[in-house]
Design an enzyme around this catalytic site. Structure first.
Site, PDB file in Angstrom:
ATOM      1  N   ARG A 195       0.883  12.302  -8.663  1.00  0.00           N
ATOM      2  CA  ARG A 195       1.354  10.909  -8.646  1.00  0.00           C
ATOM      3  C   ARG A 195       3.165  11.213  -9.260  1.00  0.00           C
ATOM      4  O   ARG A 195       3.870  10.318  -8.453  1.00  0.00           O
ATOM      5  CB  ARG A 195       0.333  10.491  -9.471  1.00  0.00           C
ATOM      6  N   PHE A 240      -1.708  16.148   4.205  1.00  0.00           N
ATOM      7  CA  PHE A 240      -1.891  15.793   3.381  1.00  0.00           C
ATOM      8  C   PHE A 240      -0.703  15.864   2.193  1.00  0.00           C
ATOM      9  O   PHE A 240      -0.018  16.570   1.909  1.00  0.00           O
ATOM     10  CB  PHE A 240      -3.182  16.284   2.663  1.00  0.00           C
ATOM     11  N   GLU A 243       0.834  -1.061   0.005  1.00  0.00           N
ATOM     12  CA  GLU A 243       0.346  -0.449   0.239  1.00  0.00           C
ATOM     13  C   GLU A 243       0.854   1.381   0.425  1.00  0.00           C
ATOM     14  O   GLU A 243       2.082   1.080   0.257  1.00  0.00           O
ATOM     15  CB  GLU A 243      -0.715   0.059   1.641  1.00  0.00           C
ATOM     16  N   ASP A 244       0.181   2.666  -1.036  1.00  0.00           N
ATOM     17  CA  ASP A 244       1.175   3.645  -0.399  1.00  0.00           C
ATOM     18  C   ASP A 244       0.899   4.008   0.288  1.00  0.00           C
ATOM     19  O   ASP A 244       2.177   4.651   1.114  1.00  0.00           O
ATOM     20  CB  ASP A 244       0.709   4.854  -1.413  1.00  0.00           C
ATOM     21  N   ASP A 287      -1.642  11.365  -4.875  1.00  0.00           N
ATOM     22  CA  ASP A 287      -2.155  11.890  -5.238  1.00  0.00           C
ATOM     23  C   ASP A 287      -3.471  12.534  -4.130  1.00  0.00           C
ATOM     24  O   ASP A 287      -3.666  12.343  -3.693  1.00  0.00           O
ATOM     25  CB  ASP A 287      -3.149  11.778  -6.490  1.00  0.00           C
ATOM     26  N   ASP A 344      -3.515   5.769   6.395  1.00  0.00           N
ATOM     27  CA  ASP A 344      -3.624   6.509   6.779  1.00  0.00           C
ATOM     28  C   ASP A 344      -4.473   6.352   8.324  1.00  0.00           C
ATOM     29  O   ASP A 344      -4.572   6.109   9.396  1.00  0.00           O
ATOM     30  CB  ASP A 344      -4.675   7.495   5.856  1.00  0.00           C
TER      31      ASP A 344
HETATM   32  P1  IMP Z   1      -7.481   4.782   5.164  1.00  0.00           P
HETATM   33  O1  IMP Z   1      -7.720   6.341   5.087  1.00  0.00           O
HETATM   34  O2  IMP Z   1      -5.678   4.517   5.989  1.00  0.00           O
HETATM   35  O3  IMP Z   1      -8.848   4.390   4.791  1.00  0.00           O
HETATM   36  O4  IMP Z   1      -6.346   5.615   3.765  1.00  0.00           O
HETATM   37  C1  IMP Z   1      -7.003   5.339   2.313  1.00  0.00           C
HETATM   38  C2  IMP Z   1      -6.259   5.559   1.799  1.00  0.00           C
HETATM   39  O5  IMP Z   1      -6.907   7.075   1.248  1.00  0.00           O
HETATM   40  C3  IMP Z   1      -5.113   5.355   0.883  1.00  0.00           C
HETATM   41  O6  IMP Z   1      -4.575   4.223  -0.015  1.00  0.00           O
HETATM   42  C4  IMP Z   1      -5.038   6.602   0.105  1.00  0.00           C
HETATM   43  O7  IMP Z   1      -5.004   6.548  -1.452  1.00  0.00           O
HETATM   44  C5  IMP Z   1      -5.651   7.699   0.782  1.00  0.00           C
HETATM   45  N1  IMP Z   1      -4.552   8.684   1.540  1.00  0.00           N
HETATM   46  C6  IMP Z   1      -4.575   8.708   3.009  1.00  0.00           C
HETATM   47  N2  IMP Z   1      -3.826   9.605   3.334  1.00  0.00           N
HETATM   48  C7  IMP Z   1      -3.488  10.044   2.095  1.00  0.00           C
HETATM   49  C8  IMP Z   1      -2.623  11.020   1.548  1.00  0.00           C
HETATM   50  O8  IMP Z   1      -2.215  11.738   2.761  1.00  0.00           O
HETATM   51  N3  IMP Z   1      -2.315  11.266   0.420  1.00  0.00           N
HETATM   52  C9  IMP Z   1      -2.807  10.668  -0.424  1.00  0.00           C
HETATM   53  N4  IMP Z   1      -3.864   9.842  -0.668  1.00  0.00           N
HETATM   54  C10 IMP Z   1      -4.139   9.505   1.209  1.00  0.00           C
HETATM   55 MG    MG Z   2      -4.406   4.356  -2.183  1.00  0.00          MG
END
Ligand code: IMP
Ligand code: MG
Length: 178
Positions: free
Chosen positions: A167, A154, A101-102, A161, A105
């Protein structure tokens, strides 16, 4: 839309190289010699650049597959609602699977994917993320291989992105707020 300013660099190109190399070493050491190739599964689209760099630092036979999820919307706050837009090509049953995963969050996306993948009965399931935002965590996620912790801001670049832009930045930066 790529017209916002980057206010600071969170992870430089040099740091990225070091982090990816270290992760590759950790992953290689963990798996050693497997009976069948390691299956590296990237979550699109955010992981595509990290994954491309990472697999070249893993010194173990492997195959790759990808899955696209959508957490609705194009904003900077993830909704927590996750659906599979494009599923894997191959079965993961009885395979050693490394999810890539990138960024983790809130952890909602990853916790759902991990549960879903676990139900498909892999031989083993480990997770690797390039970025981690521990202060944003809502859902508990076990991360086996973690690139780097970042503050709750962010982040864009190196695959990540904002409204599908940025990206292609070769580093990870923070966008100036509107
Ligand atoms: P989650 O909140 O852990 O479910 O994150 C879900 C998705 O939100 C990640 O896979 C990213 O694609 C996107 N995301 C969360 N935080 C960031 C950020 O700081 N920059 C860009 N994308 C984010
Ligand atoms: Mg993602």
């Amino acid at each position: 839309m790529q017209n916002h300013e980057i206010t600071k660099v969170l992870v430089s190109e040099d740091e990225i190289k070091q982090i990816v190399r270290r992760l590759g070493e950790e992953i290689t050491a963990h798996y050693g010699q497997l009976e069948r190739e390691l299956m590296v599964v990237g979550l699109l689209r955010g992981s595509f650049i990290f994954m491309a760099d990472l697999v070249r630092q893993i010194n173990t036979p492997l195959v790759v597959d990808f899955m696209t999820l959508s957490s609705y919307g194009d904003g900077t706050v993830s909704s927590g609602d996750v659906k599979v837009v494009m599923d894997l090509d191959s079965s993961i049953e009885d395979r050693d699977v490394l999810l890539v995963e990138d960024i983790v969050d809130t952890g909602r996306t990853f916790s759902k994917v991990i549960r879903m993948m676990g139900n498909r009965n892999p031989r083993s399931l480990k997770v690797c993320t390039f970025l981690n935002k521990p202060d944003a965590r809502i859902a508990d996620v076990r991360i086996d291989f973690c690139g780097v912790d970042i503050p709750n801001e962010f982040a864009v670049g190196y695959g990540l992105d904002y409204a599908q832009g940025y990206r292609n930045l070769p580093y990870v930066g923070v966008l100036k707020a509107d």
